[in-house]
Design an enzyme around this catalytic site. Structure first.
Site, mmCIF file in Angstrom:
data_model
loop_
_atom_site.group_PDB
_atom_site.id
_atom_site.type_symbol
_atom_site.label_atom_id
_atom_site.label_comp_id
_atom_site.label_asym_id
_atom_site.label_seq_id
_atom_site.Cartn_x
_atom_site.Cartn_y
_atom_site.Cartn_z
ATOM 1 N N LYS A 36 0.841 -1.198 0.000
ATOM 2 C CA LYS A 36 0.000 0.000 0.000
ATOM 3 C C LYS A 36 0.871 1.240 0.000
ATOM 4 C CE LYS A 36 -3.884 -1.776 2.656
ATOM 5 N NZ LYS A 36 -4.226 -1.924 4.057
ATOM 6 N N THR A 40 5.503 1.210 5.609
ATOM 7 C CA THR A 40 5.484 0.822 7.026
ATOM 8 C C THR A 40 4.946 1.945 7.899
ATOM 9 O OG1 THR A 40 7.330 -0.686 6.719
ATOM 10 C CG2 THR A 40 6.940 0.099 8.963
ATOM 11 N N VAL A 176 13.156 1.035 20.898
ATOM 12 C CA VAL A 176 12.041 1.951 20.662
ATOM 13 C C VAL A 176 10.699 1.214 20.561
ATOM 14 C CG1 VAL A 176 11.205 3.776 19.168
ATOM 15 C CG2 VAL A 176 13.644 3.434 19.440
ATOM 16 N N HIS A 431 4.775 31.464 28.944
ATOM 17 C CA HIS A 431 4.420 30.922 30.254
ATOM 18 C C HIS A 431 2.910 30.792 30.354
ATOM 19 C CE1 HIS A 431 4.615 30.227 34.573
ATOM 20 N NE2 HIS A 431 3.656 31.134 34.719
HETATM 21 P P1 NAI Z 1 15.994 -1.191 18.438
HETATM 22 O O1 NAI Z 1 17.283 -1.438 17.782
HETATM 23 O O2 NAI Z 1 15.597 0.173 18.826
HETATM 24 O O3 NAI Z 1 15.905 -2.077 19.778
HETATM 25 C C1 NAI Z 1 16.075 -3.469 19.792
HETATM 26 C C2 NAI Z 1 16.499 -3.871 21.189
HETATM 27 O O4 NAI Z 1 16.461 -5.277 21.267
HETATM 28 C C3 NAI Z 1 17.909 -3.422 21.526
HETATM 29 O O5 NAI Z 1 17.898 -2.689 22.717
HETATM 30 C C4 NAI Z 1 18.654 -4.743 21.657
HETATM 31 O O6 NAI Z 1 19.672 -4.695 22.624
HETATM 32 C C5 NAI Z 1 17.549 -5.702 22.066
HETATM 33 N N1 NAI Z 1 17.863 -7.101 21.764
HETATM 34 C C6 NAI Z 1 18.380 -7.601 20.624
HETATM 35 N N2 NAI Z 1 18.551 -8.925 20.736
HETATM 36 C C7 NAI Z 1 18.134 -9.282 21.975
HETATM 37 C C8 NAI Z 1 18.058 -10.493 22.686
HETATM 38 N N3 NAI Z 1 18.462 -11.649 22.132
HETATM 39 N N4 NAI Z 1 17.570 -10.495 23.938
HETATM 40 C C9 NAI Z 1 17.169 -9.343 24.507
HETATM 41 N N5 NAI Z 1 17.223 -8.172 23.875
HETATM 42 C C10 NAI Z 1 17.693 -8.127 22.630
HETATM 43 O O7 NAI Z 1 14.907 -1.870 17.476
HETATM 44 P P2 NAI Z 1 13.325 -1.827 17.514
HETATM 45 O O8 NAI Z 1 12.830 -1.347 18.829
HETATM 46 O O9 NAI Z 1 12.877 -3.149 17.036
HETATM 47 O O10 NAI Z 1 12.983 -0.722 16.435
HETATM 48 C C11 NAI Z 1 13.443 -0.880 15.095
HETATM 49 C C12 NAI Z 1 13.603 0.445 14.412
HETATM 50 O O11 NAI Z 1 12.354 1.061 14.207
HETATM 51 C C13 NAI Z 1 14.453 1.394 15.212
HETATM 52 O O12 NAI Z 1 15.505 1.841 14.403
HETATM 53 C C14 NAI Z 1 13.564 2.507 15.565
HETATM 54 O O13 NAI Z 1 14.236 3.752 15.490
HETATM 55 C C15 NAI Z 1 12.437 2.425 14.544
HETATM 56 N N6 NAI Z 1 11.215 2.867 15.199
HETATM 57 C C16 NAI Z 1 11.080 4.179 15.518
HETATM 58 C C17 NAI Z 1 9.986 4.617 16.206
HETATM 59 C C18 NAI Z 1 9.912 6.051 16.600
HETATM 60 O O14 NAI Z 1 10.652 6.862 16.065
HETATM 61 N N7 NAI Z 1 9.053 6.438 17.537
HETATM 62 C C19 NAI Z 1 8.896 3.722 16.586
HETATM 63 C C20 NAI Z 1 9.159 2.363 16.233
HETATM 64 C C21 NAI Z 1 10.276 1.974 15.551
#
Ligand code: NAI
Length: 454
Positions: A36, A40, A176, A431
């Site tokens: 679509k 994502t 995140v 403020h």
């Molecule tokens: P992430 O890289 O932010 O976090 C993944 C986490 O999983 C890390 O802290 C890592 O240490 C942990 N991890 C990895 N393997 C593991 C294991 N075997 N056991 C335990 N912990 C483990 O990736 P995430 O949260 O999946 O997000 C992916 C992407 O999507 C990010 O780059 C993020 O910036 C983007 N995103 C951004 C959002 C926003 O800007 N609000 C919202 C959602 C996603």
């Protein structure tokens, strides 16, 4: 002569921004999308998750209404109706985007496209030729070796489609996505445990931010297990059991896998056409050019922050470059980052640690929202942390607190324009606003705090 000036492969944030800007500049554009338009961000990421987070905020406010002297009772949460609200938001934005694409005369081609040569994208039996090709195929959730997605084991994609709130959720990964979904599930009443391998949540952020979030989550009764190594998971008929390397077993109704997102580049012909790749990502120069002349790449398939606004910026820059303008490369160091959990986290620039690695003399200040009138009215806790080079510019801003994401715009200009705190304080902050907290933190850094102790 090519049929198009630009063929864009992928209609997510990076791809559609590129197509829209290229068309605006008078180029003939085709935009190829398998699923679509909007990708994502619009259908499985930013927009639907933030709608859920808003519904979660409404739940929290209702549950806590008594704090404000308002008598309200939370009767329950109807997930089908929450989903209808969320889908309505997505549908309206999708319609708007479709009308923009057609108004700018972009040829929208629905189907799975493959780079079949450095000048062609093949979609089914149609071959689109372009003077330039822009690769914008985005990212998808990753899993871990041996961890099958299915049944009670889901990624954020499946989690968004759930029609009921599980009673017990384990979130694997405290990045995140992990902390945002943990926040949603907790507000909706689930028992939530986060398992994170690193010593702290949101480990890419300043440690002060992680500490504040962990404290807030403890108060919200979200169990946080940092430094916990995942060993295996077993999806039984009635529950999923997660085993950690230290032998601990945890049971839940749902396991959300949020261990990062990887690029969508496999089987798309990129490497076969000579595009230089590294661990599945496409390597580009600062103008988005790949190793193959005429082929560009934007967004999540390019190593760096996987954020929609970075994709937009890449897409616009690449369109302008193709059109022969002279766009400035995207400054990857001043991209704002926002995590929409409760409390929210927003940051831009360097953490204190990163600043100390780069500069010999660094000053920081942490302004507590306890002194900020509007935050007290809202009943939120948090802070503004500033990092500056001594007698120099502010190089990092870190915000924690409900609704603090809205303050990131000013912070981004301050860091992007390399402003000194002494410059910032000459501009008044209204403020009572939460924005004032940013002003107060700069006053403190400039040596003249108002609503804070010296
Ligand atoms: P992430 O890289 O932010 O976090 C993944 C986490 O999983 C890390 O802290 C890592 O240490 C942990 N991890 C990895 N393997 C593991 C294991 N075997 N056991 C335990 N912990 C483990 O990736 P995430 O949260 O999946 O997000 C992916 C992407 O999507 C990010 O780059 C993020 O910036 C983007 N995103 C951004 C959002 C926003 O800007 N609000 C919202 C959602 C996603």
């Amino acid at each position: 002569m090519s049929e198009y000036d630009v063929v864009v492969l992928g209609g997510g944030s990076g791809g559609y921004a590129c197509a829209l800007r290229a068309a605006q500049l008078g180029l003939r554009v085709a935009l190829v999308e398998a699923d679509k338009l909007g990708g994502t961000c619009l259908h499985r990421g930013c927009i639907p998750t933030k709608a859920l987070l808003h519904a979660a905020e409404v739940v929290d406010i209702t549950r806590e209404a008594g704090r404000f002297g308002v008598r309200a009772t939370l009767e329950g949460i109807s997930m089908p109706e929450v989903a209808a609200y969320r889908d309505g938001v997505v549908a309206r934005l999708h319609k708007g985007l479709q009308s923009l694409v057609s108004a700018r005369s972009v040829d929208y081609v629905q189907g799975w496209g493959v780079l079949s040569s450095p000048r062609t994208v093949t979609v089914g039996d149609r071959v689109l030729t372009g003077g330039h090709i822009v690769l914008a195929t985005g990212s998808q959730p990753r899993s871990l070796p041996g961890l099958e997605i299915g049944g009670r084991v889901v990624t954020s994609d499946e989690a968004l489609r759930l029609q009921q709130v599980p009673e017990r959720v384990i979130v694997l990964g405290g990045g995140v996505i992990g902390v945002e979904f943990a926040s949603i599930y907790r507000s909706f009443g689930a028992e939530v445990t986060i398992i994170e391998a690193l010593p702290r949540l949101v480990a890419a952020e300043d440690p002060a931010v992680s500490t504040a979030l962990e404290r807030a989550y403890r108060k919200r009764k979200i169990a946080v297990r940092t430094g916990a190594r995942f060993a295996s998971a077993e999806d039984r008929a009635d529950e999923v059991v997660v085993r950690l390397e230290d032998g601990t077993e945890l049971a839940a109704d749902l396991l959300l896998v949020a261990v990062g997102r990887g690029p969508v580049t496999d089987g798309l012909g990129f490497a076969e056409c000579g595009v230089a790749m590294e661990r599945g990502y496409v390597i580009t120069d600062e103008y988005g050019r790949t190793s193959v002349p005429g082929v560009y790449a934007v967004g999540d398939i390019v190593p760096g922050l996987q954020l929609a606004h970075r994709g937009f910026a890449h897409g616009i820059m690449v369109a302008e470059h193709i059109a022969g303008l002279d766009p400035a490369p995207v400054d990857e160091t001043t991209i704002p980052r926002v995590t929409y959990c409760e409390p929210e986290i927003a940051s831009v620039g360097l953490t204190e640690e990163q600043a100390r690695e780069r500069h010999t003399d660094v000053e920081t200040v942490e302004y507590n929202l306890g002194g900020n009138g509007k935050s007290q009215i809202l009943g939120t806790q948090g802070f503004v942390k500033l990092v500056r080079v001594a007698s120099g510019p502010v190089v990092g801003v870190h915000l924690v607190g409900s609704r603090m994401s809205e303050q990131i715009g000013e912070a981004q200009l301050i860091v992007g324009w390399q402003a000194h705190p002494e410059d910032v304080v000459t501009h008044l902050h209204a403020h009572p606003t939460q924005n004032e907290a940013l002003g107060e933190a700069h006053l403190a850094l400039a040596g003249k705090p108002l609503h804070a102790h010296n």
